[in-house]
Scaffold this motif. Structure first.
Motif, PDB file in Angstrom:
ATOM      1  N   VAL A   1       0.933  -1.201  -0.223  1.00 28.51           N
ATOM      2  CA  VAL A   1      -0.128   0.121   0.098  1.00 28.51           C
ATOM      3  C   VAL A   1       0.908   1.128   0.064  1.00 28.51           C
ATOM      4  CG1 VAL A   1      -1.835   1.368   1.239  1.00 28.51           C
ATOM      5  CG2 VAL A   1      -2.043  -1.226   1.046  1.00 28.51           C
ATOM      6  N   ALA A   2       1.950   1.178   0.897  1.00 27.16           N
ATOM      7  CA  ALA A   2       2.741   2.444   0.828  1.00 27.16           C
ATOM      8  C   ALA A   2       3.550   2.639  -0.755  1.00 27.16           C
ATOM      9  CB  ALA A   2       4.031   2.211   1.939  1.00 27.16           C
ATOM     10  N   GLY A   3       3.811   1.402  -1.044  1.00 26.19           N
ATOM     11  CA  GLY A   3       4.514   1.364  -2.620  1.00 26.19           C
ATOM     12  C   GLY A   3       3.438   2.171  -3.606  1.00 26.19           C
ATOM     13  N   GLU A   4       2.218   1.698  -3.401  1.00 29.63           N
ATOM     14  CA  GLU A   4       1.193   2.268  -4.308  1.00 29.63           C
ATOM     15  C   GLU A   4       1.158   3.678  -4.040  1.00 29.63           C
ATOM     16  OE1 GLU A   4      -3.459   1.861  -5.601  1.00 29.63           O
ATOM     17  OE2 GLU A   4      -2.629   0.815  -3.510  1.00 29.63           O
ATOM     18  N   ASN A   5       0.933   4.320  -3.125  1.00 31.09           N
ATOM     19  CA  ASN A   5       1.100   5.504  -2.449  1.00 31.09           C
ATOM     20  C   ASN A   5       2.054   6.196  -3.353  1.00 31.09           C
ATOM     21  OD1 ASN A   5      -1.388   5.204  -1.483  1.00 31.09           O
ATOM     22  ND2 ASN A   5      -0.474   5.160   0.781  1.00 31.09           N
ATOM     23  N   ALA A   6       3.403   5.614  -3.111  1.00 33.31           N
ATOM     24  CA  ALA A   6       4.557   6.464  -3.534  1.00 33.31           C
ATOM     25  C   ALA A   6       4.436   6.453  -5.059  1.00 33.31           C
ATOM     26  CB  ALA A   6       5.740   5.474  -3.171  1.00 33.31           C
ATOM     27  N   LEU A   7       3.915   5.322  -5.656  1.00 31.35           N
ATOM     28  CA  LEU A   7       3.934   5.559  -7.243  1.00 31.35           C
ATOM     29  C   LEU A   7       2.851   6.565  -7.573  1.00 31.35           C
ATOM     30  CD1 LEU A   7       3.555   1.658  -8.377  1.00 31.35           C
ATOM     31  CD2 LEU A   7       5.261   3.481  -8.663  1.00 31.35           C
ATOM     32  N   ARG A   8       1.879   6.799  -7.051  1.00 34.23           N
ATOM     33  CA  ARG A   8       0.840   7.800  -7.278  1.00 34.23           C
ATOM     34  C   ARG A   8       1.529   8.964  -7.116  1.00 34.23           C
ATOM     35  NH1 ARG A   8      -4.506   5.981  -4.009  1.00 34.23           N
ATOM     36  NH2 ARG A   8      -5.385   4.426  -5.831  1.00 34.23           N
ATOM     37  N   ARG A   9       2.170   9.224  -5.954  1.00 29.50           N
ATOM     38  CA  ARG A   9       2.935  10.790  -5.839  1.00 29.50           C
ATOM     39  C   ARG A   9       3.946  10.983  -6.970  1.00 29.50           C
ATOM     40  NH1 ARG A   9       2.928   8.844  -0.419  1.00 29.50           N
ATOM     41  NH2 ARG A   9       4.959   8.140  -0.525  1.00 29.50           N
ATOM     42  N   GLU A  10       4.687   9.763  -7.574  1.00 27.53           N
ATOM     43  CA  GLU A  10       5.592  10.122  -8.478  1.00 27.53           C
ATOM     44  C   GLU A  10       4.926   9.828 -10.073  1.00 27.53           C
ATOM     45  OE1 GLU A  10       8.429  10.772  -8.067  1.00 27.53           O
ATOM     46  OE2 GLU A  10       8.582  10.774  -5.775  1.00 27.53           O
ATOM     47  N   GLU A  11       3.643   9.562 -10.109  1.00 27.79           N
ATOM     48  CA  GLU A  11       3.204   9.299 -11.460  1.00 27.79           C
ATOM     49  C   GLU A  11       3.460  10.570 -12.337  1.00 27.79           C
ATOM     50  OE1 GLU A  11      -1.574  10.575 -10.381  1.00 27.79           O
ATOM     51  OE2 GLU A  11      -0.895   8.643 -11.078  1.00 27.79           O
ATOM     52  N   SER A  12       3.852  11.571 -12.094  1.00 33.73           N
ATOM     53  CA  SER A  12       3.670  12.742 -12.903  1.00 33.73           C
ATOM     54  C   SER A  12       5.126  12.779 -13.590  1.00 33.73           C
ATOM     55  CB  SER A  12       3.801  13.902 -12.202  1.00 33.73           C
ATOM     56  OG  SER A  12       4.738  14.446 -11.058  1.00 33.73           O
ATOM     57  N   ALA A  13       6.019  11.728 -13.020  1.00 32.32           N
ATOM     58  CA  ALA A  13       7.370  11.704 -13.676  1.00 32.32           C
ATOM     59  C   ALA A  13       7.898  10.273 -13.700  1.00 32.32           C
ATOM     60  CB  ALA A  13       8.659  12.300 -12.734  1.00 32.32           C
ATOM     61  N   PRO A  14       7.193   9.455 -14.530  1.00 33.32           N
ATOM     62  CA  PRO A  14       7.402   8.121 -14.552  1.00 33.32           C
ATOM     63  C   PRO A  14       8.796   7.617 -15.054  1.00 33.32           C
ATOM     64  CG  PRO A  14       5.889   8.623 -16.258  1.00 33.32           C
ATOM     65  CD  PRO A  14       6.022   9.713 -15.430  1.00 33.32           C
ATOM     66  N   ASP A  15       9.167   8.394 -15.960  1.00 37.52           N
ATOM     67  CA  ASP A  15      10.637   8.136 -16.524  1.00 37.52           C
ATOM     68  C   ASP A  15      11.707   7.746 -15.550  1.00 37.52           C
ATOM     69  OD1 ASP A  15       9.453   8.176 -18.928  1.00 37.52           O
ATOM     70  OD2 ASP A  15       9.935  10.015 -19.429  1.00 37.52           O
ATOM     71  N   SER A  16      11.533   8.685 -14.137  1.00 35.00           N
ATOM     72  CA  SER A  16      12.659   8.752 -13.407  1.00 35.00           C
ATOM     73  C   SER A  16      12.772   7.160 -12.436  1.00 35.00           C
ATOM     74  CB  SER A  16      12.411   9.941 -12.320  1.00 35.00           C
ATOM     75  OG  SER A  16      11.234   9.806 -11.585  1.00 35.00           O
ATOM     76  N   TRP A  17      11.736   6.544 -12.559  1.00 38.10           N
ATOM     77  CA  TRP A  17      11.505   5.361 -11.761  1.00 38.10           C
ATOM     78  C   TRP A  17      12.855   4.387 -12.035  1.00 38.10           C
ATOM     79  CZ3 TRP A  17       5.791   4.294 -12.708  1.00 38.10           C
ATOM     80  CH2 TRP A  17       5.022   5.472 -11.914  1.00 38.10           C
ATOM     81  N   ASP A  18      13.167   4.422 -13.518  1.00 39.79           N
ATOM     82  CA  ASP A  18      14.219   3.413 -13.805  1.00 39.79           C
ATOM     83  C   ASP A  18      15.284   3.675 -13.192  1.00 39.79           C
ATOM     84  OD1 ASP A  18      12.409   2.238 -15.741  1.00 39.79           O
ATOM     85  OD2 ASP A  18      13.235   3.568 -17.282  1.00 39.79           O
ATOM     86  N   ASN A  19      15.736   4.844 -12.837  1.00 39.08           N
ATOM     87  CA  ASN A  19      17.200   5.192 -12.144  1.00 39.08           C
ATOM     88  C   ASN A  19      16.740   5.296 -10.638  1.00 39.08           C
ATOM     89  OD1 ASN A  19      18.571   4.855 -14.553  1.00 39.08           O
ATOM     90  ND2 ASN A  19      17.886   6.965 -14.952  1.00 39.08           N
ATOM     91  N   HIS A  20      15.713   5.821 -10.463  1.00 39.85           N
ATOM     92  CA  HIS A  20      15.462   6.034  -8.840  1.00 39.85           C
ATOM     93  C   HIS A  20      14.243   5.511  -8.512  1.00 39.85           C
ATOM     94  CE1 HIS A  20      18.788   8.778  -8.966  1.00 39.85           C
ATOM     95  NE2 HIS A  20      18.435   9.345 -10.009  1.00 39.85           N
ATOM     96  N   PRO A  21      13.749   4.329  -8.233  1.00 39.90           N
ATOM     97  CA  PRO A  21      12.800   3.665  -7.884  1.00 39.90           C
ATOM     98  C   PRO A  21      12.216   4.259  -6.384  1.00 39.90           C
ATOM     99  CG  PRO A  21      14.465   2.087  -7.569  1.00 39.90           C
ATOM    100  CD  PRO A  21      15.119   3.328  -8.022  1.00 39.90           C
ATOM    101  N   PRO A  22      10.914   4.549  -6.271  1.00 39.80           N
ATOM    102  CA  PRO A  22      10.549   4.907  -5.071  1.00 39.80           C
ATOM    103  C   PRO A  22      11.069   4.113  -3.887  1.00 39.80           C
ATOM    104  CG  PRO A  22       8.606   4.381  -6.528  1.00 39.80           C
ATOM    105  CD  PRO A  22       9.841   3.878  -7.205  1.00 39.80           C
ATOM    106  N   ARG A  23      11.342   5.132  -2.994  1.00 35.23           N
ATOM    107  CA  ARG A  23      11.771   4.506  -1.730  1.00 35.23           C
ATOM    108  C   ARG A  23      10.773   4.105  -0.709  1.00 35.23           C
ATOM    109  NH1 ARG A  23      16.881   5.934   2.118  1.00 35.23           N
ATOM    110  NH2 ARG A  23      16.347   5.002   4.069  1.00 35.23           N
ATOM    111  N   VAL A  24      10.465   3.062  -0.250  1.00 35.24           N
ATOM    112  CA  VAL A  24       9.219   2.773   0.719  1.00 35.24           C
ATOM    113  C   VAL A  24       9.809   2.423   2.178  1.00 35.24           C
ATOM    114  CG1 VAL A  24       7.159   1.176   1.208  1.00 35.24           C
ATOM    115  CG2 VAL A  24       8.122   1.578  -1.293  1.00 35.24           C
ATOM    116  N   THR A  25       9.339   3.305   2.772  1.00 38.59           N
ATOM    117  CA  THR A  25       9.888   2.932   4.228  1.00 38.59           C
ATOM    118  C   THR A  25       8.426   2.999   5.129  1.00 38.59           C
ATOM    119  OG1 THR A  25      11.659   4.563   4.165  1.00 38.59           O
ATOM    120  CG2 THR A  25      10.779   4.239   6.394  1.00 38.59           C
ATOM    121  N   LEU A  26       8.637   1.839   6.010  1.00 33.62           N
ATOM    122  CA  LEU A  26       7.354   1.492   6.737  1.00 33.62           C
ATOM    123  C   LEU A  26       7.597   1.885   8.247  1.00 33.62           C
ATOM    124  CD1 LEU A  26       4.540   0.075   6.433  1.00 33.62           C
ATOM    125  CD2 LEU A  26       5.558  -2.081   7.263  1.00 33.62           C
TER     126      LEU A  26
END
Length: 301
Positions: A82-107
């Motif tokens: 769920v935290a990862g999904e929230n991180a993806l939503r926050r980063e959805e405006s810049a998906p190209d950056s995920w390849d080099n900088h995947p969302p960091r999920v901290t629980l």
């Protein structure tokens, strides 16, 4: 690189806890009245989120100290999804950056998020529709069993006004071991229940005793028939008196009644971390507000 499907975090595991043999349905005046037709769904399952492939490398799941985490507790694993999904939503405006900088999920140690279906160990949060209903207003109910026919639970956040001795509850204090311990209001249906949360390695012995039912990792419940066994464990120092909480009464629903109440908008179904529903929080008047705060977009993770 590991690919997971975020929708899996909303699936309910096929683990059904044993039901209480003596469960009675909520009676008129003690339960909740609502129409049998024209429900307005509180949790809109028809608008379920589509599957989204999330990619995390081995360093993307971390605890508060920043160390990678691989936890066998499936509730924590789902919370990370769920935290990862929230991180993806926050980063959805810049998906190209995920390849080099995947969302960091901290629980965080404390977390809470809504789920679609009730499950053993979840919390039922009373909504504003129960405002004015004295017994259930602003309650947080720990669901002990989902059925399969008769869900049961106990209210966690009602303060204790008297001890077991003062209530003269001999059923919960066979030999005086727990006489000075507080007795909390668990619900309108009559019976005595208690929670057990042993510390350290004692968790394994309590689980293997087959006397108590597991609610979630490290948390069990017992009925008044097993109070004698709990007292014996205290004497043998398997658990301490402080590892138990006692409740006068519990909550119960008839077949499909709880699902109907959820659809009618009386309850929000929430998964919480063990630290949120720990014994230290039993009787806390702030628990309902705390869980609501953890569910906030800026406060959960």
């Amino acid at each position: 690189m590991v690919t997971v499907t975020v929708e899996a975090c909303y699936l309910t595991p096929k683990t059904l806890a044993p039901t209480l043999d003596h469960v009675s349905p909520l009676k008129a005046g003690r339960g909740i009245s609502f129409p049998k037709r024209n429900f307005t769904p509180f949790v809109n399952t028809s608008s379920r989120l589509p599957s989204v492939a999330c990619c995390f490398n081995s360093s993307s799941l971390r605890d508060e100290s920043g160390e990678p985490v691989m936890d066998s507790d499936w509730r924590s694993y789902r919370a990370r999804l769920v935290a990862g999904e929230n991180a993806l939503r926050r980063e959805e405006s810049a998906p190209d950056s995920w390849d080099n900088h995947p969302p960091r999920v901290t629980l965080a140690k404390k977390w809470a998020h809504p789920i679609h279906e009730p499950e053993r160990g979840c919390v039922l949060m009373a909504t504003e529709k129960l405002d004015g209903v004295h017994i259930f207003e602003k309650t947080a109910i720990l669901l002990l069993s989902t059925g399969p026919l008769r869900p049961t639970g106990i209210i966690l956040n009602r303060p204790s006004l008297m001890s077991i001795k003062e209530m003269r509850s001999t059923a919960l204090d066979v030999d005086g071991t727990f006489s000075g311990w507080p007795l909390f209001f668990g619900g309108p249906l009559e019976d005595g229940l208690f929670l057990v949360s042993p510390k350290g390695d004692d968790d394994e012995e309590v689980g293997k005793s087959e006397v108590f039912e597991e609610v979630m990792k490290g948390l069990y419940y017992g009925r008044r028939e097993s109070v004698g066994c709990a007292a014996e464990m205290v004497k043998r120092k398997v658990v301490g008196v402080g590892d138990l909480r006692f409740f006068d009464g519990y909550c119960g629903w008839e077949t499909d009644q709880l699902k109907d109440e959820i659809k009618a908008g009386y309850w929000t179904v929430v998964a919480c971390s063990p630290s949120v529903i720990s014994l230290d929080n039993v009787g806390s008047g702030r628990l309902w507000e705390e869980i609501l705060g953890l569910m906030g977009e800026r406060k959960v993770w």
